[in-house]
Every structure is written in C-alpha cells, then in structure tokens.
Scaffold this motif. Sequence first.
Motif: not given
Lengths: 495, 1144
Positions: B1104-1107, B1127-1140
């Motif tokens: 199990l992992s969380i990233d 300035f009109i680029a698609y924004p980067a994301q902050t992600s919380i990832i659960l993995g199994l």
Amino acid sequence: MKNSINKIAVFSLLILMILFASCEKDLEPEVYDKLAPSTFFKNEVDAKAALTNLYTGMFGGGWGGGYGAAQASWVVQSSQTTDELVCSWGDGGSWAKLNMLNFDDQFSTLTNHYTRLMPRVTNATVLLHNIAAVPMDEGLKKRYLAEVKALRAHMSYILYTFYGPVSIVVDTEYALDPNSSPQARPTNEWMIKQIEKDYKDAILDLPTTYPASDYGRFTKGAAMMGLLKLYMKEKKWTEAIAVGRDLQALEAQGIYTLVPEYEDIFKIQNEQNKEMILAISCDRESNNFNMWLAHVIPGDYVDPSGQAIEAWGGYKMPWKTYDKFNPSDKRLKQLLAKYPTDGGAIIDARAKGMEGAIPKKYGIDPTATNEAHGTDIVVWRYADVLLSMAEAINEVNGPTPEAYYLINRIRTRAGLPNLDIGLSKDLFSNKIMDERLFELWCEGSRRDDLIRWGKYIQRAIDDGSPFATENKILYPLPRKAVNESNGKIVQNPGY
Amino acid sequence: MKLLPKYKPKKNWLNSKTWKVMKLSTILFVVLTLQVSAGVSSQTIVYSGKKVPVKKVLSEVKKQTDYVFFYDANLLKNTQPVTLNLINVPVEKVLSEMFENTSITWVIQGKTISLISRPEALKSDTYIRVIKHISGKVFDDKGQPLVGANIKGKSTSIVARTDVDGSFTIELPDSVSSLVISFIGMETLEVPITGSPMTIILKSEGQKLDDVVVIGYGTTKRKDITGAISTIKTTEIPKGANTSIDQALGGRAAGLVVTQTSGQPGAAPTVQIRGNASFASYGVLYVVDGVPIDGGAGEPGSGTPFGAGISRSPLNFINPNDVESVEVLKDASAAAIYGARAGAGVILITTKRGKKGEPKVSYSFTGAYQQPADFYDILNKHDYMVERNRITKEKYLLTQKIAPYGTTNPSSVPAFVPKYSQSEIDNAGEGTNAIDAVTQSGYIRQHDLSISGGTDKTKYFISGNYLDQEGVIKTSSYKRYSGRINLDQMITDKLKVGVNVVETKSFSDNASIGTGQNETAGIILSAFYHPPTVELQAADGSYPLNPDYKNSPNPLSFLENTDETILNRLLTSGYAEWEIIKDLKAKGNFSYDQSNSKRNVYMPKSFLYGLRNGGVANINESNSNTSLVEYTLAYKKSINENHHLNGIIGYSYQVRSTDGFSAGNSQFLTDGFLYNSLEVGESPKPTVGSWKGKQVWASYFGRLGYDYRGKYILQGSIRRDGSSNFAENKKYGWFPSVSAGWKVSNEEFMQKVPVISFLKLRASYGTTGNSNIGANAFAFYAAGGGANYVFGNTQSSGVYQSQIANPELSWETAKEINLGLDFGLFNDRITGTFEVYDKTISDLLSYKPLPSYSIVGSVASNVGKTQSRGFEFTLKTINIRSNDFSWITDFNIAHYKDTWKERDPEVIKTLPKYVGLNDPIRALYGYQTDGILQIGETVPAAMPSLKPGMVKVKDLNGYDANGNLTGVPDGKLSSADAVYLGNADPGYSYGFGNTFKYKRFDLNIFMYGMTDRLKYNDDKAVAYDLSSKMGSFGWNALEMVKDRWASDNTTGKNPSGLINPYGSYTGNFFREKADFLKCRNITLGYTMTKEMFPNQKIFESLRLSIDAQNLFTVTPYSGIDPELSSFIAYPAQTSIILGLNVIF
C-alpha cells in the motif's frame, strides 16, 4: 572447424551486403507538397500561378502589409502617422509611436515593407524573364508581362515613398545570380524613372477592363492612376495633368464615373462599381478579406440589423480632425460620432470619453461571422483623379473654372454647396487639402498628401510630438539590409 | 494460480532425514576444502544435569569442544530447562536431545553451530510432507558473506536466516521450486532451487556496478561501461500520477533535464540531455526495446482558433508500469552507434520480459486526487470595480494632462465620472470567480495487470493497463487502454525468436487551452478576462458576454464545445537470433509502428465562435507509419583468461511516412449532428485538406570491444548514415567513436587501499551526425497558402519559389570528448560518478539569411560551430543499513554551457551589432530597464514623452554613419541600446532523493530543481497592460495589479498600466530569476507479505502506498510556475496518489 567459421562468417557477410545494397537506392528525397524546377514554369498555367503570387505584394493576408486593416498596412500607417487616426490599443506603445512619428530601426512595422517588397520586386524581374520564355498565347503573355510591370512599378513606388530610393533589382541577370551582393542605393531620379517606365510600358499592354472573374487585376486605368500618384508626389504637375486627362478619357468611354451616393462605394452589394480604379477583391473565406470593421467598431456596438460583428474598437478619428467636417456632409454617415448599442440605444462616443469618431467607412458583409468580411477594399477610385486634377491644375494655372468644376463634383455628391468663387490659389489649395481629407479619409492617401504639402512633420509637432524631425518623412531601413551590405547601403538619416 | 502443497506418506520424511545428514556432510566437505585450516571436530561430550537452562548446556558444550554457537538471543527465551544424561555422545546427539519438541533446529558448519527457528510446517504433526533440505551461502556482490539475510521458500511462509558466514539451511516441501532471498538495502532475488548447496549473490539496490546496462545494440555491465550512461530503475520512481515515463524522469539522472511545461493530461515534458547547441536537432532519440521511436501520428489541428496548446508525449503509448529500466546515453561515444539521430542523446527504454519460473501475476491500482498546484488569483467583483475606476481615472488624468501628468487645472476640464459608484462598489461583494468556474479537482484511476513467467524455452510478459484521468481544467480528460505481449521462444538451442506487441488506444477530451489572445483566447485566458460584474450563466442558460467587448467568449461557454482526440498506436516488432557457431550470432530485427490520430471538433451555437459560424465541425486526421529492418552479426570471444573480445556489425533501414487529411463544415441547422454529418453544414466553402511526407534513413554500423584482464577496456564503434535530405555525394556521413576504461581498483596496488572498493577512469571520443533539415538542399516551388490571391471574389492558387538549392549542404557533426570517474567506497556503501565533457558541433544545420532583395529569404546551410561544455556528478550513499532500517541518499547535479564558436561570415554580416560572436546559444538580448519614473524625477533624455509610473529604459549606445555601434548614448532609444542580458539555459540542475526503509515501511522523498535561471513573466507583463484591457474592454486582471504605481499609490513597485509610448523596450522589467526547488514526490509505502497472514492463500505480497506529488515549490519567481511554458499553459497539479500493488 576454423575453416567452417570463416565460411559461415563470409556467407553471413555476403547476405548482409546484398541486403544493404538493395536499400541504397531509396535514399532519394520524396516531397509531396512542392514542385520541382523540372516540373514548374513550363506553360500558361504556371505563368498565371506565378503572377497570382506576385499580386500578394498588394495584400499580405489579414495581418500582413499592403492594403489591409492591421498596423502593418500602409493604409493604416498613412492614417495613424497623420491626423486621420489614433488607436485605443496599447500594443506596447506602438500606436503611440506611429502617431508621434517616434520611429526607430527596431520598429518592425515600419521596416517590414522593405523586407516584404524588395524580394517581390526581384521576383517580378525574374518573372518578366520566365514568362517571356513560356510558350503560350501571345496576347495573354503580353498582358501578363504588363501586369508584372505594373505590379513592379507599384511596389517600387511604395518602397520609394517609405524609404526613398532603394536598391531594387530590375536587372534579370543580377536577379538570377545566386552570388550577387547588395548594391548601393540609387538616386531619386533613377528610382522615379524606373517606376515611370514600368507604368508606361504596362499602360500600353493592359486592358481597360476585365471580365468580372478577373476583377482586381491591374488595368490600363490602374496603371495610369499609379503614374498619376507618382507625378503628384514629385509635383510634376504637367505630367500629372496629362495622365489625368487620359483617365478622364476613360470616364468619357464609360469606364469610370462617380457613384451617386458616397456610402455605396464601400458596400459589398455594390462591388465592381464604376468609381473603382483598383480594388483588392475580397472573399471572407480566402486569403483576401476585409478586416476594417473589426479594427474600428467598438466592442459595445450593436448593429441595428441584429448581425453580430467582430468589434475590437481600435481606430478613432481624433475629434480635432472630425470637427473639420461640415455637419451636413453626407460622408459623415460612414464616420460615426454616435453609434447604436443594445436595444437600439445610442452611445455618444465623445460623451463616453472616446478618443474620436468611429471611421466605419465600409458596409457590413451580411455573411460575415468574424473579423473577415468579403467587401472589396478600395485601392484607388475616380474621385481621387478629380481631386488630383483640381490640385495639379491649381498649381499650374490657379483655380480655373475646371478646377472648381472638378472639386464641386465631389462636394455636390457629399451634399455640400459649391465652393465660393474667386478664391486665391492658396485658399483654393487649402480647400483641396480639406476636401481630400473629407473624401479620401482612411484610404491610404493622407501620408503622401501631407508630405507633398509639407505638413506631415508639422502635424506631429502640433500634436505635441518631441520626435517630429524632418528625417521622419522617411522610414528607417531594416538594420539587416544595412549590415549585410558592408557599408554599401546607407541607412536613412537620423536612424 | 496458487499451487497447493502435495502431501506424501511418512516414510519419505524418514528417508529424507538420512538425506539431510548426507547434505550436511556435503556442506562440511565443501567448507573443509575451502578452509583448510579448519580441523575436523570429532569430540564427544560428557554431561548430565537436571532442569539445566539450555544456555548453560550450550556453554558446556562449547567448553568441551571447539565448537561455537551462533543464535538469536530471543530464540532461547522461551525454552524449557532440560534434563540430560550424556556420556561421550557426539555433539549432534546433544543438540537433538536438547531441542526435541522445541521450535529450534540447528545447522553445523565448520566449527559453527547456528541455532535457528524450526520452520513452522515441521512443527505441525497433522500431516507430514516430503521435505527437501536446501543449504547454501549468500554473498553480497563484493564476495562478502551476508549475515542475517532472509531465505524464504517461494509461495511458503518457511523462512531461514543466514548465519555469520552467510550460510543457511532451509527445509522445504518438495513442491517448492524456488527460493526468495531478501536483505534490506539489497535487491530481492528469486532463484530456482537447483540442488544443494547453493551459492547466491545479492546485489545492492539501485545503481549497482554489477548491473547489466542496456547499450546500443547490446548490453554490458555497468562496471565495464566506458561512455557516459545513466540508468534509471523504474522500481525506484513513483509513477502514480504520470501518464508517460518521461514525466517521471525529472531530476533522476545528472545531465537529463526534464521540464514539465504543461500540466495537461498526457502532456509531453521537454526532455534535454546535456547541452543542446544544435538548431536542427531531432531532439532526444527514444529507443524502445531496440526500436527507434518517433512521435507517431502528430496531434491534428482543430481547425478552429481555440485548438492549439495541446501537448502529447511521444511515449504516451507505453504503459509506464511496463518499463523495466531507462538508460540515458549521454556522450557521443555511447550514442554514436545510433548515428544520425543521436545528436541530442538517446534514451533507451527496456520493457519487462518474462523470467523462467512460475507464473507471476501482479495487479496494481492507483488512484490520484489532483488540484492545480498554483493558479491565477483574479480580482473579485468588488476589487474589480475599484481597480477599473482607478485605471480609468488614471487614464483621464493622463489624457487631460492633469498632475502628475501635466499642469492642466482640473476645474478647467470636464470632471472625471467613475464607471462604478461607491454604493455599487459597496454592494458588489465577491462575485463568482471565473477561474474557479472552469477548474475542478482532477483524478486519475489506473488499473494494471501483468502476468509473466516462462520455461527454459518460452518466456512471456503480458500486461494490460487502463488509465482514466480527469483534468483540473473542466472538459479535459485522458483515457488510455494499453496492452503488451513480450514473448521469447527458443526454437532450437541455436535459434531464438521473439515478438513484442504493444497496442494503445487513447481518448482525450481537449479543453480549449489555445494560444491566442483577445477574441481567440482559450478557456483559461477567457476566464481571466471575464468581468466579475457579468454573470457566467444567465437564468435562461445562455452565456452573457462582456458588454464592453462582445468578441470574447464567455469562459463557461467553452464547456459546451466538443474536442476529442482518438489515438491508436500499434507497435509490433519481432526478432530472430541464430547462433551460427559458438560465439557468433546473427540477428534480424523488424518492426512496424503504425499510429493514427483523429481529432473531432464541434463548436455549437451556444459558444460565441460557433454562434457566429452557425456551428463549426471539423475532423482532422494524421497517420504515421514507420518500418524498420535491422540486421546484426555479433561475435564474442575470450581468447584466454586475459583477452576478451566482442564485436558487432549491422545494417539498419528505416522508412517513415506521414500523411493527413482534414475536412470541415459550418452553418448547421442544429447542433445535434456534432461532427458526424459534415455534409449537413451549409457553409458556402466547406474546408478540406491533405498532406504527406516521407523520410528515409539507411545506416551501417559496427562496434568492437576489447577487455584485458578486466582492467583495461577499449571500445570503438563506427556508423555510416545516409540521409535523403542531402544532394548526391553528400548523402552519407561516417560517425566513429572510441572509448577506453581503466579499472584502477582491479590493479594489485589498489588492493592495499581497502577503502576504495571500485575505481574506474574512462575517456571517450565520439561523433554523431544530424541531417534534420528536411528536403531543403533542393530548389522547390510551393503552391497555395500565402501565395493565393483573389480575383473576382474567387481565390486563385499562386506558386512561388520557396527554396533554392544548396548542393553543398551536408551533415552536421558533433564531436564529443567525455572524461569519467566511477568510484565505490567502503564496500560500495558510497558510489558515484563524475563526468566532464566538451562537445563541438560543426557544420551546424540552419538557415542562412540571403540578401534582403533575394526572392527566397534564406537557404539551408551549414552555418558554423558551437560548443557545449559541462560536468555531471552523481552520488549514492547507503547511510544506514541494518536488518530493520536503511537509509539511502541519491544526489545528482549537472551544469552545461552552450556557446557559439564560429559563424558563417555571411551570417555574421546580418547579425545585430549587439550580438557577441561567442555568446551563449540561447543568449537573451534586450534593453536594460531602470525602474519606474517618479513624480518630479528628470525624464530620461532618450524618453521625452515618458510619464511618471512608467518603466525607464537605459540609453546605452548609438550608431555611427556606417551603422556601427559608437559605444556612447545617442539620446534616443534604438536597437543599438540592446545588450546581452544573460543565458536562457539554467546554470545547474539537480535532483536529491532519500529512501528510508523501516521493517515493512518505506519512505521516499525526492526533490529536484534548477538554479541560475531567467524567465520572462508573461503573467505579470499581461497583468499590467491595463489601460485598454481593463479600462476600455473591461477585462479582469490579476490580484497583483492592485499594488501598481498610480497617482494615489506613488510607492507602487510595478508600472501604472497606462500605455507606455516606449512599451516595446520595457519587456525586461518582467524578466525574473526563476530558480526553483520542487518537492516532486513524498512516497510512503507499507508492504505486507504472505507470512503475516498464514491463513490466506491468495496473495504473495501486498503493498500500500501514498504519494504526494508536486507538494511545494520554492522559487523567487512570482508567476504561477517557473517550469510552465507561458501564462496560458495548462496548470501543473499537486496530486495525492494512493497505490495498491498485489503480487499473486
């Protein structure tokens, strides 16, 4: 064992070699979107296509130079560097720079005419050579060659009026030599003579009219008009009158006349009218489309017809200039101080704090869905012939009755009374100057006119420009053109 | 998949007991032969006692014999005291009496007796199985015995541990066929049981000197590498929120710079290896399992002004979970074997293959929650009204020339009338945020299943992947279905064939990001523009427009558009390898890569553009087909112990053809047809278009390697490439390379320096070529496009000369020298690499400007020479390594500089005068700004119409009559005043990772960054263009504009927003330092193994992992993200990832 290794190795190598060799011959370039010199410029169709391309010197697509509606257009620059227009947009201060004659060598809007037109003049020179060599109908060949010459003359004229004499390439051998190097700039006289000769040669072989499907090509009258413009610029009044008479002769033949209502000249419903001497034929689904309305109509304008119009609200005629018009001038129908908005309400542009009146000029293309309208763009029209003639005659003989007659034809159509008789030559001259503004505003004439009258720099000084020095009558050459010539090509003074 | 143990009658158990004795004696025998000094122990023991603690007995035995005991103290904790009465019995007898009916068993090796826990199965008396006894020794890769390594029977919970000299014994049911050996900080290894005793070598985790490294047309051991090659093991990088493997590579290898310029689902990062001082570069060459990969079918256009700005990684078709390792070939000697397209470096991607053994089934699930990492703060309704009044007021003051812009008496002119009254402002409130209205929280769901295994003859790896991503901009999403089969089959023991098939289909919904401005602004910029005073959607469902600028679409109305891209890609490759004789192998490799991308767009009448055109439908398609044929002949020979030779020669022929087709219509009766009935549209001119292109590469190559006693390694390669882009006699180029390595640590004198466990010096020189200039060596005429003109309202096609011939045009050649040092210290607890390189590219392919009057503006030409110099440093340290806890640190840093060395004299003539001949390749030139003009300050002489609140520019230079710089200010601004401002390339790029393992937990923290970097802040530049945008058009602006200079805020640090008449000179005011440090991943994992759940038979292990990805960025840059393109680029994301991840 060792022997068999060798045998197998040699055998394998042989197989590889055969496989390699079979593929070598496939290394020829395969290009599907271009024509090789072995297949192009062989016949009449090729000549026509090459000539079509040369016409793009007149109009560089929506945003390019020529008779367009954007900043790169010489019509727009003629207005924006004079009292005809100012612009509401920022664009890095470039509009303010134009209006204040704040010119410098990195202002590409000014230097790009050189970059665009110099190669096209060379191309015209090469085309004269290439078309002459194509086996085709001799009559058509003559006409094509005449069109090339008229185009070369016109593009040379534009270069001349912006930069003064420049090293245009009119020598075929030089044009075809890949190792040729830039030559020093010629004299004014040489440049004028070259343009004059091309126009005159063209006049000989051009038709007076074309079938409707060829509308937009240089005609005999258009070449004459080009020549008239040159003579006016050079104040060669006698020559101007002579070529003006030739154009008047075409009116006598029923080729040209004034359209009864001023606003009808600029309507899509009235294209190919008899006042037009040369036009950019437009179609909104092509390279040539009219974007004038998008540039001038304010964002809150709502056409009474209900049609949505792309409206960016840039260009305005300053109130100072607008106020010179007689309020009963019918031409003000196309120059709006008030305009309709939502629900039929009327906005007073002056009260709203706008910089000036809306120079609508053109009618709306009812099929337009965005900034592209199909309305033909005026290059030259017959009213200019009448006013030029009046000016030239006044310069030579003073305000003769003919001069009065010519200017009054224009005033009558605008619903204005005839000029008072008995004006002095100077006063008459002033009247012509005003009339040219009232009649020809935003058609690309103003810059040449003010320069000819010696008012181009003064106008900017009057508007508070600290940059308006005499050298601003000419634009700067692109720095590249100067640098690449190793000192042979000298930059215009002050840049 | 679970195989149940077989139960056998009891007699076998007895039989195996005697067998065990035999095995033990075998071990003894082996040990004896190895350790001659060890004496045979035949002592007997005399001992008796009642209820004696076990420990005491052991010490008595030790006293009477020369045996020593080795055991875990916990083991004896729960033992009962024993009663013994022994006279002259062998030690074995003592042990068996003592540990009868306990959970303890023992192993005797030499003079060591190890006490270990008896495998559970043996304690059970409910059934008896056939047991085999396996023994062996476990070493690390330096030959040192590993103490305390875990030995486990695969698919069982039977575990043993190695003792002080690395030995182990384990008793396993007969049905168990392999052992799983694990040790913290080392790679877990699964080995088939081949007999007993076994010798097992465990490798340290991560980049280990003994690893096999994939190189061009072969493999080698890391310790034998002579060029600059970095390996990235995908087991070490979390891939959760990455749709393609390239997105996960940022900061992972020194000299590999990966910049995520768009956050759009499936977007391509820019990938650069070392410096890039070429103008015609193909970019990095990706080679997947030996097949050079191109971008495939390109993204088709949308046929509308809103469709640009879509980015697709060329590696989207490869499931990142299938990737085993990524090798980065950095220097020319490593890449030279790939010749013509290797100029910008090569990335080799190796996918997983089956290994001999039972089928291994692995399933993983990833679920990610995403938010824009940082996005625009636009003004709320209240603030918008305030700011619009302020800028209009300021504009009024300027126009009326009232102080501070002039001396007009305010009472002499009409008074200023604000747009919004104070009561309107007071009642405004926050309004609806248009940026919020077009963004959402995104998610990723991914299922991945793979099966692998094999026999002696057949090995397979099969996987399937499903990925579903919902982007953070509404209406953007990405769905991918991907499958792979990798199959290797021995036909005879001389002939091996294999097939790889990967098929991917993806569906993307494209939000209209666009790259346009004003009325062609995309969804983000339109939201940015939308006045908060105008509602986003009216009660009747319509989308109100900005009343002051009716050309900008309502941002919410973008959601009505349909814009989808469907991409199919099928890459099939096959090989046949024939061992002609011993050591000589011929191989044929064939691949076919076909891809098709189709974009369907419909803009309905509810969207402004659609409305004006009566609905617009477009279908655009692009196709790409690449076939590759490769033949190689490889030879490998060891002449005696000292001389080892290997060589390969080969031929490669690759053809790529691309084509496309588009059709569109407008003026539809209804929006209901979308793009599915183009013929229904009533446009007078429906659009149609098609195109085609073809490229061919043919190459011969060869490589020869020589190794003397594992100390000195020499390698040379050569490639001959042919390109259809050059004229006759210029088509072929030769690209040789040589490299050498000296393993200093293998020298005898180094044996006295035990600290240094590995030391290698290497040097290489290599050349690569580049032909990426298209068919520009030839004269051509082009038709259509800008050459068309209209006569009589009908467009005619024009033809013009588009290029002139250059028969002299030939290969661009890069020559690179690379010096490297690889080291391992303290038994490889610290390993590292240092590289320096110097790469010169000559005969640069580019376009030479022709004189201004030439019909064709430029000609393809070899225009000069550039140089890239740099260094790279990689360090890996195992800070702590114990049974339960380990801590490993990875660090890498790289620096490069690309500069001009020589330029064509013809080109020099056309250069602006401020350009230095040896400037950096990506030099930034411009005007020096000098802050903001304050009230009362003297107006700069060169800027007479400058007003307070506007940016000042320095007048530094002027031209003389000949057009040369004078070096002194000339009182006006012109191109003479431009100066060199800096280098657009970053100074340093680095990555820093720490991995902690504690028992079943693992924690990885990875950061990367760049330093010495400049970036133009478009956000800010646009934000301060207020006069017409906010003043006249009523567009909204960023929060930051509140603090601009104004007559009521003369301490403002930013420009007033009024039109600066010198605006074309002031851009550098917004150039900022854009160094950054990004926290790329923090990953916490917990692994459960089968033995924790003795009663389940389903899984082998479960993780199990969380990233957390992109958790934070440290940067002085004031825009939204220092990595994003604009300035009109698609924004980067902050992600919380659960993995199994479950392995069955």
